[in-house]
Design an enzyme around this catalytic site. Structure first.
Site, PDB file in Angstrom:
ATOM      1  N   GLY A 147       1.269  -5.911  -0.380  1.00 37.25           N
ATOM      2  CA  GLY A 147       0.718  -4.597  -0.707  1.00 37.25           C
ATOM      3  C   GLY A 147       1.449  -3.985  -1.883  1.00 37.25           C
ATOM      4  N   GLY A 166       0.679  -1.058  -3.541  1.00 38.06           N
ATOM      5  CA  GLY A 166       0.123   0.289  -3.711  1.00 38.06           C
ATOM      6  C   GLY A 166       1.223   1.216  -4.207  1.00 38.06           C
ATOM      7  CB  VAL A 198       5.727   2.129  -1.141  1.00 37.56           C
ATOM      8  CG1 VAL A 198       7.173   1.688  -0.936  1.00 37.56           C
ATOM      9  CG2 VAL A 198       5.513   3.511  -0.553  1.00 37.56           C
ATOM     10  CE  LYS A 212       1.651   8.717   9.169  1.00 37.65           C
ATOM     11  NZ  LYS A 212       2.740   8.434   8.237  1.00 37.65           N
TER      12      LYS A 212
HETATM   13  P1  NAD Z   1      -0.976   2.578  -0.430  1.00 33.92           P
HETATM   14  O1  NAD Z   1      -2.285   2.781   0.226  1.00 33.92           O
HETATM   15  O2  NAD Z   1      -0.744   3.211  -1.744  1.00 33.92           O
HETATM   16  O3  NAD Z   1      -0.680   1.011  -0.597  1.00 33.92           O
HETATM   17  C1  NAD Z   1      -0.957   0.069   0.375  1.00 33.92           C
HETATM   18  C2  NAD Z   1      -1.450  -1.161  -0.347  1.00 33.92           C
HETATM   19  O4  NAD Z   1      -1.604  -2.224   0.609  1.00 33.92           O
HETATM   20  C3  NAD Z   1      -2.816  -0.960  -1.016  1.00 33.92           C
HETATM   21  O5  NAD Z   1      -2.755  -1.403  -2.357  1.00 33.92           O
HETATM   22  C4  NAD Z   1      -3.756  -1.815  -0.166  1.00 33.92           C
HETATM   23  O6  NAD Z   1      -4.839  -2.343  -0.897  1.00 33.92           O
HETATM   24  C5  NAD Z   1      -2.818  -2.897   0.299  1.00 33.92           C
HETATM   25  N1  NAD Z   1      -3.247  -3.644   1.483  1.00 33.92           N
HETATM   26  C6  NAD Z   1      -3.925  -3.206   2.563  1.00 33.92           C
HETATM   27  N2  NAD Z   1      -4.128  -4.220   3.428  1.00 33.92           N
HETATM   28  C7  NAD Z   1      -3.537  -5.315   2.880  1.00 33.92           C
HETATM   29  C8  NAD Z   1      -3.379  -6.670   3.284  1.00 33.92           C
HETATM   30  N3  NAD Z   1      -3.872  -7.115   4.444  1.00 33.92           N
HETATM   31  N4  NAD Z   1      -2.713  -7.516   2.474  1.00 33.92           N
HETATM   32  C9  NAD Z   1      -2.221  -7.090   1.292  1.00 33.92           C
HETATM   33  N5  NAD Z   1      -2.339  -5.827   0.850  1.00 33.92           N
HETATM   34  C10 NAD Z   1      -2.989  -4.953   1.636  1.00 33.92           C
HETATM   35  O7  NAD Z   1       0.131   3.033   0.640  1.00 33.92           O
HETATM   36  P2  NAD Z   1       1.666   3.322   0.371  1.00 33.92           P
HETATM   37  O8  NAD Z   1       1.859   4.786   0.268  1.00 33.92           O
HETATM   38  O9  NAD Z   1       2.177   2.416  -0.700  1.00 33.92           O
HETATM   39  O10 NAD Z   1       2.299   2.884   1.763  1.00 33.92           O
HETATM   40  C11 NAD Z   1       2.497   1.518   2.107  1.00 33.92           C
HETATM   41  C12 NAD Z   1       3.087   1.417   3.513  1.00 33.92           C
HETATM   42  O11 NAD Z   1       4.347   2.101   3.558  1.00 33.92           O
HETATM   43  C13 NAD Z   1       2.236   2.082   4.604  1.00 33.92           C
HETATM   44  O12 NAD Z   1       2.392   1.379   5.823  1.00 33.92           O
HETATM   45  C14 NAD Z   1       2.858   3.459   4.743  1.00 33.92           C
HETATM   46  O13 NAD Z   1       2.627   4.040   6.018  1.00 33.92           O
HETATM   47  C15 NAD Z   1       4.321   3.114   4.546  1.00 33.92           C
HETATM   48  N6  NAD Z   1       5.112   4.250   4.079  1.00 33.92           N
HETATM   49  C16 NAD Z   1       4.778   4.874   2.918  1.00 33.92           C
HETATM   50  C17 NAD Z   1       5.573   5.928   2.475  1.00 33.92           C
HETATM   51  C18 NAD Z   1       5.286   6.628   1.172  1.00 33.92           C
HETATM   52  O14 NAD Z   1       6.176   7.338   0.673  1.00 33.92           O
HETATM   53  N7  NAD Z   1       4.137   6.435   0.562  1.00 33.92           N
HETATM   54  C19 NAD Z   1       6.674   6.354   3.235  1.00 33.92           C
HETATM   55  C20 NAD Z   1       6.988   5.663   4.406  1.00 33.92           C
HETATM   56  C21 NAD Z   1       6.189   4.614   4.823  1.00 33.92           C
END
Ligand code: NAD
Length: 349
Positions: free
Chosen positions: A181, A183, A185, A80
């Site tokens: 969240g 975002g 995903v 990572k």
């Molecule tokens: P992202 O940054 O697009 O979305 C995360 C969202 O969470 C953002 O909108 C952010 O504003 C929000 N957020 C942050 N702190 C918060 C809180 N305290 N309360 C509510 N919302 C909050 O990230 P993502 O790519 O959607 O990933 C989300 C999670 O899934 C992460 O932990 C990431 O490591 C994990 N993940 C993502 C993927 C992927 O394919 N993108 C794969 C495996 C795991």
């Protein structure tokens, strides 16, 4: 605290610190294991309070990637990267090219992709200077591109498996589901859940992301500090990790926790706490493997989108096995998943 005596140090193979005066880039790459293949895992760009927090995060996340890739049956070890976001290092094409050169200097032991705070476009700049990157736009039916929709699909099917195991219904119609969240995903997951008839409760600290979701579908917005404790059937954490702790777990009302966020459990003891409260926890790195499955198919150039869809579908089977074992043995789900991952990695050595 140093690295070798750090609580999260788990015999990581190597750790790489990078600093670039021109762009302000500061980054750490952790290679946890290359036993099963190059250490793969996304790049997180986050405003850490200090270096120590960034180190803790990258050590935990990289170990989680080893476990995730092993359980998903991928030819990848675990690694990572974290980029320390700050006003001195604004996002720019040159920042990501510089980061790409850092990745390149590791010589292929680490393969990157997008994670929180990074996008497909950012990875394009990384790709200008290194081949050791995946999650790039693809043509036609080739596998790859933004991994988030695949992560969301695996999570959606994982929620179905967990609801069947704990609530006795695979249909999500009318189930109250809280998504923390919305975002990359979280928004995709909301689309799947809504289509399946779930009643959505959402929170985000980013107003634009909330608006984008509520403009598209009905959802009740909950304050970020209340979402974890909402009166719902399922909690789907899709923001950051470290949310399931000795202080939050006693207040959680959901019977199922199944979402994409990495490192949801603050400590292993928190997995035991959930089991004691009869809250079924879908181990994060098992349920959220959809994205890395797509990244692997793209990196090795050996799969179509249909192959990725079929492979992501197997996440549900793995979770069903873990839930069944947990029921039969009374052991917490995170322990069963960790044991499986460690055995797979050990068997390859
Ligand atoms: P992202 O940054 O697009 O979305 C995360 C969202 O969470 C953002 O909108 C952010 O504003 C929000 N957020 C942050 N702190 C918060 C809180 N305290 N309360 C509510 N919302 C909050 O990230 P993502 O790519 O959607 O990933 C989300 C999670 O899934 C992460 O932990 C990431 O490591 C994990 N993940 C993502 C993927 C992927 O394919 N993108 C794969 C495996 C795991």
């Amino acid at each position: 605290m140093g690295v070798f005596d750090h609580n999260e140090f788990d015999n990581h193979e190597s750790l790489h610190y990078f600093n670039d005066e021109k762009t302000g880039l500061r980054a750490i790459v952790a290679v946890h294991s290359t036993a099963l293949g190059p250490a793969a895992g996304g790049t997180r760009r986050w405003a850490y309070e200090n270096d120590a927090d960034a180190l803790t995060d990258v050590l935990r996340l990289s170990r989680g990637m080893s476990y995730k890739n092993a359980v998903a049956g991928l030819k990848f070890g675990g690694g990572k990267a974290v980029i320390l976001a700050s006003d001195n290092a604004p996002k720019s094409p040159e920042l990501f090219r510089t980061f790409g050169r850092c990745v390149n200097s590791i010589g292929g032991d680490y393969v990157t992709a997008e994670d929180v705070g990074c996008s497909v476009d950012d990875m394009r700049y990384v790709h200008e200077v290194t081949e050791y990157v995946s999650g790039l736009p693809q043509l036609g039916g080739a596998a790859g591109g933004d991994p988030s929709p695949w992560t969301a699909l695996g999570c959606f099917q994982g929620v179905q498996a967990a609801a069947a195991a704990r609530l006795g219904t695979e249909s999500l119609k009318g189930l109250r589901i809280a998504v923390q969240g919305v975002g990359h995903v979280g928004l995709h997951l909301c689309r799947f859940l809504r289509e399946a008839g779930a009643e959505l409760y959402i929170s985000d600290v980013n107003r634009e992301n909330l608006k984008m979701t509520t403009d598209e579908m009905p959802a009740t917005v909950v304050a970020p500090n209340e979402l974890l404790f909402a009166d719902v059937d399922v909690l789907a954490p899709c923001a950051l990790g470290n949310i399931l702790t000795s202080s939050t777990i006693p207040k959680i009302k959901a019977k199922v926790i199944a979402g994409a966020a990495n490192n949801q459990l603050s400590t292993a003891a928190d997995g035991v706490r959930l089991a004691e409260r009869d809250i079924l926890y879908a181990p994060d790195y098992v349920i959220n493997a959809g994205g890395i499955i797509s990244v692997a198919a793209e990196y090795y150039g050996n799969g179509s989108e249909d192959d990725v869809r079929a492979d992501v579908g197997r996440i549900k089977d793995r979770l069903q096995d873990i839930f069944k074992q947990a029921k039969e043995t009374g052991r917490p789900t995170h322990e069963l998943a960790d044991e499986l991952a460690r055995n797979l990695i050990a068997a390859s050595r």
